[in-house]
Design an enzyme around this catalytic site. Structure first.
Site, PDB file in Angstrom:
ATOM      1  CG  HIS A  52     -29.561 -25.958  59.537  1.00  0.00           C
ATOM      2  ND1 HIS A  52     -29.271 -26.307  58.238  1.00  0.00           N
ATOM      3  CD2 HIS A  52     -30.751 -26.519  59.803  1.00  0.00           C
ATOM      4  CE1 HIS A  52     -30.252 -27.032  57.748  1.00  0.00           C
ATOM      5  NE2 HIS A  52     -31.162 -27.194  58.690  1.00  0.00           N
TER       6      HIS A  52
HETATM    7  P1  TYD Z   1     -29.212 -25.406  53.299  1.00  0.00           P
HETATM    8  O1  TYD Z   1     -30.057 -25.026  54.467  1.00  0.00           O
HETATM    9  O2  TYD Z   1     -27.755 -25.080  53.373  1.00  0.00           O
HETATM   10  O3  TYD Z   1     -29.371 -26.957  53.002  1.00  0.00           O
HETATM   11  P2  TYD Z   1     -29.074 -28.202  53.979  1.00  0.00           P
HETATM   12  O4  TYD Z   1     -29.333 -27.746  55.363  1.00  0.00           O
HETATM   13  O5  TYD Z   1     -30.034 -29.219  53.566  1.00  0.00           O
HETATM   14  O6  TYD Z   1     -27.682 -28.654  53.783  1.00  0.00           O
HETATM   15  O7  TYD Z   1     -29.865 -24.756  52.015  1.00  0.00           O
HETATM   16  C1  TYD Z   1     -29.145 -24.603  50.809  1.00  0.00           C
HETATM   17  C2  TYD Z   1     -29.625 -23.335  50.122  1.00  0.00           C
HETATM   18  O8  TYD Z   1     -30.989 -23.458  49.743  1.00  0.00           O
HETATM   19  C3  TYD Z   1     -29.516 -22.106  51.008  1.00  0.00           C
HETATM   20  O9  TYD Z   1     -29.054 -21.015  50.202  1.00  0.00           O
HETATM   21  C4  TYD Z   1     -30.943 -21.828  51.423  1.00  0.00           C
HETATM   22  C5  TYD Z   1     -31.747 -22.372  50.261  1.00  0.00           C
HETATM   23  N1  TYD Z   1     -33.074 -22.880  50.624  1.00  0.00           N
HETATM   24  C6  TYD Z   1     -34.203 -22.246  50.147  1.00  0.00           C
HETATM   25  O10 TYD Z   1     -34.121 -21.212  49.434  1.00  0.00           O
HETATM   26  N2  TYD Z   1     -35.433 -22.756  50.469  1.00  0.00           N
HETATM   27  C7  TYD Z   1     -35.570 -23.850  51.244  1.00  0.00           C
HETATM   28  O11 TYD Z   1     -36.729 -24.307  51.510  1.00  0.00           O
HETATM   29  C8  TYD Z   1     -34.391 -24.498  51.760  1.00  0.00           C
HETATM   30  C9  TYD Z   1     -34.496 -25.707  52.636  1.00  0.00           C
HETATM   31  C10 TYD Z   1     -33.165 -23.988  51.417  1.00  0.00           C
END
Ligand code: TYD
Length: 138
Positions: A52
């Protein structure tokens, strides 16, 4: 945002016979005020994370334990950064696509962020990200 704005930053490291201590102060050691901390752990072998770009949020990633690679992409070029030291982090400004891979067993990614979590701040579709950065570049 150009990849050149991403940079590895060494943090203070205080070592004595009891071990080492590292600290991070917002707007001093990282170029933003810290509003949020999150961490990735229990990461299964072979799994990739990230995938992302953020619209407004600045982040700073630290391999607090173990190691992993971050692939940075500004829509024109890519660069891979290996993180493996708890006193060293990677600053990522907004509008940089990032993938995180090659997590070592038991590794922990500690992340500092300039904004509270907001799902609206994310580009999760790579084509949409490319279209958006293309607009900025043209
Ligand atoms: P995600 O962005 O997919 O993690 P990464 O990019 O590290 O692989 O996040 C996983 C889940 O956690 C998604 O449903 C969003 C949630 N999330 C939060 O609720 N708060 C946060 O601060 C972060 C980073 C993620």
């Amino acid at each position: 945002m150009s990849l050149k704005a991403c940079r590895v930053i060494d943090l203070p490291k205080i070592t004595d016979p009891r071990g080492s201590l590292t600290f991070v102060e917002g707007a001093r050691h990282v170029p933003f005020d810290i509003k949020r901390v999150f961490y990735l752990y229990d990461i299964p072998e072979g799994v990739d994370r990230g995938g992302h770009a953020l619209k407004r949020c600045h982040q700073f990633l630290i391999a607090i334990s173990g190691s992993f690679d971050v692939v940075l992409d500004d829509g024109i070029e890519k660069r891979q950064v290996h993180l493996s030291q708890p006193y060293r982090g990677l600053y990522i400004p907004p509008l940089i696509w990032r993938e995180m891979e090659n997590f070592s067993s038991g590794s922990v990614c500690f992340a500092l962020a300039s904004e509270f979590y907001s799902a609206e701040d994310y580009y999760r579709d790579y084509s949409e990200f490319l279209r958006m950065v293309g607009q900025y570049q043209s």
